[in-house]
Design a protein around this motif. Structure first.
Motif, short mmCIF file in Angstrom:
data_model
loop_
_atom_site.label_atom_id
_atom_site.label_comp_id
_atom_site.label_asym_id
_atom_site.label_seq_id
_atom_site.Cartn_x
_atom_site.Cartn_y
_atom_site.Cartn_z
N LEU A 266 119.86 37.31 125.60
CA LEU A 266 118.45 37.19 125.23
C LEU A 266 118.23 36.09 124.21
N ASN A 267 119.16 35.93 123.30
CA ASN A 267 119.00 34.93 122.25
C ASN A 267 119.03 33.50 122.77
N SER A 268 119.60 33.32 123.96
CA SER A 268 119.67 31.97 124.54
C SER A 268 118.35 31.56 125.19
N ARG A 269 117.42 32.52 125.32
CA ARG A 269 116.15 32.22 125.96
C ARG A 269 115.20 31.54 124.99
N LYS A 270 114.37 30.66 125.51
CA LYS A 270 113.38 29.96 124.71
C LYS A 270 112.02 30.05 125.40
N ARG A 271 110.97 30.01 124.62
CA ARG A 271 109.63 29.95 125.20
C ARG A 271 109.44 28.61 125.90
N GLU A 272 108.73 28.64 127.01
CA GLU A 272 108.39 27.42 127.72
C GLU A 272 106.95 27.49 128.20
N THR A 273 106.38 26.33 128.45
CA THR A 273 104.97 26.27 128.86
C THR A 273 104.80 26.83 130.25
N CYS A 274 103.89 27.80 130.38
CA CYS A 274 103.65 28.49 131.66
C CYS A 274 102.15 28.50 131.94
N PRO A 275 101.76 28.45 133.20
CA PRO A 275 100.34 28.54 133.53
C PRO A 275 99.81 29.96 133.30
N VAL A 276 98.51 30.08 133.11
CA VAL A 276 97.90 31.40 132.92
C VAL A 276 98.12 32.29 134.14
N SER A 277 98.41 31.70 135.27
CA SER A 277 98.68 32.49 136.47
C SER A 277 99.92 33.38 136.30
N ASP A 278 100.74 33.12 135.27
CA ASP A 278 101.92 33.95 135.00
C ASP A 278 101.63 35.07 134.00
N LEU A 279 100.39 35.17 133.55
CA LEU A 279 100.04 36.15 132.52
C LEU A 279 99.54 37.45 133.17
N VAL A 280 99.95 38.59 132.62
CA VAL A 280 99.50 39.90 133.09
C VAL A 280 98.93 40.66 131.89
N VAL A 281 97.61 40.83 131.89
CA VAL A 281 96.91 41.44 130.76
C VAL A 281 96.35 42.80 131.19
N GLY A 282 96.63 43.83 130.41
CA GLY A 282 96.01 45.13 130.63
C GLY A 282 94.83 45.31 129.71
N VAL A 283 93.79 45.99 130.17
CA VAL A 283 92.64 46.29 129.31
C VAL A 283 92.44 47.79 129.27
N GLN A 284 92.05 48.28 128.09
CA GLN A 284 91.89 49.71 127.88
C GLN A 284 90.93 49.94 126.72
N CYS A 285 90.30 51.10 126.69
CA CYS A 285 89.46 51.45 125.53
C CYS A 285 89.87 52.82 125.02
N GLY A 286 89.67 53.02 123.71
CA GLY A 286 89.99 54.30 123.11
C GLY A 286 89.20 54.48 121.83
N GLY A 287 88.83 55.70 121.52
CA GLY A 287 87.92 55.90 120.40
C GLY A 287 86.62 55.17 120.66
N SER A 288 86.12 55.28 121.90
CA SER A 288 84.92 54.53 122.30
C SER A 288 83.66 55.12 121.70
N ASP A 289 82.64 54.28 121.57
CA ASP A 289 81.33 54.73 121.15
C ASP A 289 80.28 54.08 122.04
N SER A 290 79.01 54.30 121.72
CA SER A 290 77.95 53.78 122.59
C SER A 290 77.82 52.26 122.51
N PHE A 291 78.41 51.64 121.47
CA PHE A 291 78.41 50.18 121.38
C PHE A 291 79.47 49.57 122.30
N SER A 292 80.48 50.34 122.65
CA SER A 292 81.59 49.78 123.43
C SER A 292 81.10 49.10 124.70
N GLY A 293 80.12 49.71 125.37
CA GLY A 293 79.63 49.18 126.63
C GLY A 293 78.66 48.02 126.50
N VAL A 294 78.26 47.68 125.25
CA VAL A 294 77.30 46.58 125.08
C VAL A 294 77.86 45.42 124.25
N THR A 295 79.01 45.63 123.60
CA THR A 295 79.59 44.55 122.78
C THR A 295 81.04 44.28 123.20
#
Length: 520
Positions: A266-295
């Motif tokens: 693992l230590n031999s690995r380095k960050r390299e430039t990658c396109p956003v097409s390689d990104l995997v983002v999860g979205v979630q909400c918790g402790g939501s309120d009535s503002f969550s859906g408008v902001t």
């Protein structure tokens, strides 16, 4: 507000801020900090007969018992009693409507806007042999049974305290512990969910293909079942009952020796430039309120659309917070097959709740209600906005791995911890988490960007919130501005250029594996 004169109605003059989401809405939420007192004139013909807390709903017209209450342009319930103009509308005055009938929904290909591809945005990530890209460089010690959790955590602490500093390119060592593995009905049909979740967790791109599997030896979920294909059992797996000599210290010695070989790689690995097409983002909400859906959630949805337009992947989840708004999602399915898969996951969860003799009314929480969310319909309508407006490219069952890029629905419960665990199993490498009431939630396996729905929460938890979307509520900024700010923050965090607040503080929540199967 009392005047001391029972024959006189007193008027309170202040700058009332109400948010009406859709022109058809007959309720609006109070945006003022501290709410609005009785007597406040909020419009030419509307004066509040009682105090309305921040985030709670004001009725904009007289509503008869049985009539529809509308927010987001959708019916969130019917009035349980007559409601006067300016009156407070809370859960006690709302009758929960029937959920959308799943056999009557449109199945894909409609209401999908056409966007042009987004420019050449990149991030700095860790590229893996299988083509996936991580946002962190982590060694994982995963367990096959709760019995060995203490040993895994002991070894991880030891490595962090005495060894890890020799490997500067390794971000962390984490123990994947859980309550599954023994005393469970391993052959039950629904046991496939916890088993594949654990099998897929070790394949998360943030581990770079370097995982240690720790078992006991007598558990029902055998350690080798968690070993990914092409992994060597001698290099990557140990069962404590097989270590016959030397006691506990021999176990620790063997585990740390195996870990050091993996840390070297693992230590031999380095960050390299990658396109956003390689990104995997999860979205979630918790402790939501009535503002969550408008902001916060609309800003996340805007950023989600940007990621998808750039070729990346966004994963949204939380079945119980989708079910009552699913009629707005099935038209966005890329095709009929995807639409049917979305309905399949709703049906599965309906049966699951029914088998537990409960229903969707168990959501929302008491805290959600304190924040102005009256029922699960209102919560769902605000929750799905996180998905933006892109077509839904695929639907994953509980704990399944990603198959396609784009916007993906990954079925999970709404529980923060289970949702996060299952999104990690599906391949999520960074999560965006919105909150209105506040939460210190964080994951060890992937960075979590926390977005507040209210500026007052940002002020209260200034060292726990990464981005304040509450500025949208008071008109300081627009949804698209906060969305673009979030998009760029995602790229900075994914690249290691910026650390999230929870990571700086070292906060971590346990993973929780979803197990709908019987326990024996």
């Amino acid at each position: 507000m009392s005047s001391g004169n029972p024959g006189r109605e007193e008027k309170t003059t202040m700058n009332a801020i109400l948010i009406q989401v859709h022109p058809a809405d007959n309720v609006a939420i109070v945006a003022n900090d501290g709410g609005l007192p009785a007597g406040t004139e909020v419009a030419d013909d509307i004066r509040l007969p009682e105090h309305i807390p921040q985030g709670h709903k004001v009725c904009l017209a007289d509503v008869d018992k049985g009539a529809d209450i509308i927010r987001y342009g959708e019916v969130i319930g019917t009035a349980a009693a007559d409601i006067v103009r300016g009156g407070l509308v809370d859960e006690t005055l709302l009758v929960l409507p029937r959920p959308p009938a799943l056999n009557e929904l449109p199945l894909g290909g409609r209401d999908i806007p056409v966007y042009s591809p987004l420019g050449d945005f990149t991030f700095e990530g860790f590229r893996n042999k299988d083509g996936s890209v991580g946002t962190k460089n982590i060694l994982a010690v995963t367990t096959s049974v709760q019995c060995v959790a203490g040993v895994a955590e002991y070894v991880v602490r030891l490595i962090k305290d005495t060894i890890l500093e020799r490997y500067p390119n390794v971000d962390d060592v984490v123990a994947i512990t859980h309550a599954y593995g023994c005393g469970v009905a391993i052959q039950a049909p629904d046991a496939v969910i916890p088993i594949r979740t654990l099998q897929n967790l070790v394949k998360n791109p943030n581990f770079g293909g370097e995982v240690l599997v720790l078992g006991l030896g007598c558990e029902k979920l055998e350690a080798q079942q968690l070993l990914p294909e092409h992994y060597s059992s001698t290099e990557s797996m140990i069962r404590l009952q097989d270590v016959y000599q030397g006691g506990f210290q021999e176990m620790v010695k063997r585990l740390t020796a195996m870990a050091e070989e993996k840390l070297d790689r693992l230590n031999s690995r380095k960050r390299e430039t990658c396109p956003v097409s390689d990104l995997v983002v999860g979205v979630q909400c918790g402790g939501s309120d009535s503002f969550s859906g408008v902001t916060a959630n609309p800003a996340v949805g805007y950023a989600a659309d940007m990621i998808v337009r750039a070729g990346g992947t966004v994963m949204f989840s939380e079945v119980t917070e989708v079910r009552d708004a699913v009629h707005l999602l099935t038209p966005r399915a890329a095709d009929e097959k995807v639409g049917r898969a979305l309905i399949r996951e709703m049906e599965w969860y309906d049966r699951y709740l029914e088998s537990g003799e409960t229903d969707r009314s168990a959501n929302p929480t008491p805290g959600n209600k304190l924040g102005g969310l009256s029922n699960v319909v209102e919560k769902a309508l605000g929750s799905i906005i996180k998905s933006g407006s892109s077509p839904i490219a695929d639907v994953l069952g509980h704990g399944e791995r990603l198959r396609k890029k784009g916007l993906v629905f990954a079925a999970t419960p709404a529980s923060d911890f289970i949702c996060g665990t299952q999104q990690l199993a599906s391949g999520m490498t960074l999560q965006v988490f919105t909150t209105g009431r506040g939460t210190p939630y964080n994951l060890s396996m992937a960075p979590v960007i926390k977005v507040s729905s209210r500026t007052s929460l940002q002020d209260q938890w200034f060292d726990l919130i990464d981005l304040d979307a509450g500025r949208i509520a008071n008109g300081q900024t627009a949804i698209h501005d906060v969305g673009e700010e979030l998009f760029r923050m995602i790229l900075d965090v994914a690249s290691g250029r910026k650390q999230t607040a929870a990571d700086r503080l070292g906060l971590v929540n346990d993973l929780v594996v979803f197990n709908p199967a019987p326990v024996t």
